[in-house]
Design a protein around this motif. Structure first.
Motif, PDB file in Angstrom:
ATOM      1  N   ASP A 160      -1.714  12.584  -4.391  1.00 19.32           N
ATOM      2  CA  ASP A 160      -2.966  12.485  -3.426  1.00 19.32           C
ATOM      3  C   ASP A 160      -3.757  11.312  -3.696  1.00 19.32           C
ATOM      4  N   LYS A 161      -3.237  10.152  -4.388  1.00 25.02           N
ATOM      5  CA  LYS A 161      -4.129   9.099  -4.755  1.00 25.02           C
ATOM      6  C   LYS A 161      -3.525   7.990  -3.663  1.00 25.02           C
ATOM      7  N   LYS A 162      -4.311   7.149  -3.369  1.00 27.08           N
ATOM      8  CA  LYS A 162      -3.998   5.866  -2.543  1.00 27.08           C
ATOM      9  C   LYS A 162      -4.057   4.740  -3.574  1.00 27.08           C
ATOM     10  N   GLU A 213     -11.367  -1.102   0.090  1.00 29.94           N
ATOM     11  CA  GLU A 213     -10.882   0.254   0.122  1.00 29.94           C
ATOM     12  C   GLU A 213     -11.168   0.986  -1.432  1.00 29.94           C
ATOM     13  N   ASP A 237     -11.240   3.785  -2.773  1.00 31.67           N
ATOM     14  CA  ASP A 237     -10.383   4.750  -3.238  1.00 31.67           C
ATOM     15  C   ASP A 237      -9.162   4.235  -3.409  1.00 31.67           C
ATOM     16  N   ARG A 238      -8.655   2.982  -3.285  1.00 32.04           N
ATOM     17  CA  ARG A 238      -7.312   2.558  -3.529  1.00 32.04           C
ATOM     18  C   ARG A 238      -7.116   2.169  -4.820  1.00 32.04           C
ATOM     19  N   ALA A 280       0.851  -1.286   0.136  1.00 30.61           N
ATOM     20  CA  ALA A 280      -0.076  -0.122   0.009  1.00 30.61           C
ATOM     21  C   ALA A 280       0.774   1.184   0.193  1.00 30.61           C
ATOM     22  N   GLU A 315       1.147   5.904  -1.495  1.00 35.53           N
ATOM     23  CA  GLU A 315       0.526   6.774  -2.201  1.00 35.53           C
ATOM     24  C   GLU A 315       1.190   7.398  -3.238  1.00 35.53           C
ATOM     25  N   ARG A 316       0.312   7.875  -4.207  1.00 34.39           N
ATOM     26  CA  ARG A 316       1.208   8.646  -5.272  1.00 34.39           C
ATOM     27  C   ARG A 316       0.369   9.978  -5.534  1.00 34.39           C
TER      28      ARG A 316
END
Length: 102
Positions: free
Chosen positions: A15-17, A53, A55-56, A10, A12-13
């Motif tokens: 503001d993206k998970k 999740e 939003d991931r 897991a 972050e890139r």
């Protein structure tokens, strides 16, 4: 991060998970067999992530050598496109990302 092992990470890139399924394609002499396993796992992991999740975003990470050879063949390329597989291509020797394929 150890690139030589298969793992799910897991991160972050911006503001993206994201989640990254890292595949080495080193364990088997059969690239097509490894591809079937990797694609099947990717589809299952993506479905599970959508439930837990949503939003991931899931990415499949593969070595640049296998991406630039096997993954450019018609069948693997069409399966990646058909299954909307987002990819990270990494350089094993430099231990760094060389391409993002969204």
């Amino acid at each position: 991060m150890t690139w030589g092992q298969n793992r799910l990470l897991a991160a972050e890139r911006g503001d993206k998970k994201i989640a990254v399924e890292v595949k080495s394609f080193l364990a088997s002499a059969s690239a097509i067999s490894e591809f079937h396993t990797a694609l099947g796992q990717f589809i299952n992991y993506r479905a599970a992530l959508r439930r837990q999740e949503p939003d991931r975003i899931l990415y499949l990470a593969v070595p640049d050598l296998i991406y630039n050879s096997f993954f450019q063949l018609d069948f693997p390329a069409s399966m990646l496109q058909e299954n909307t597989v987002k990819m990270i291509v990494y350089d094993i020797e430099l231990e760094q990302i060389s391409q993002w394929k969204d």
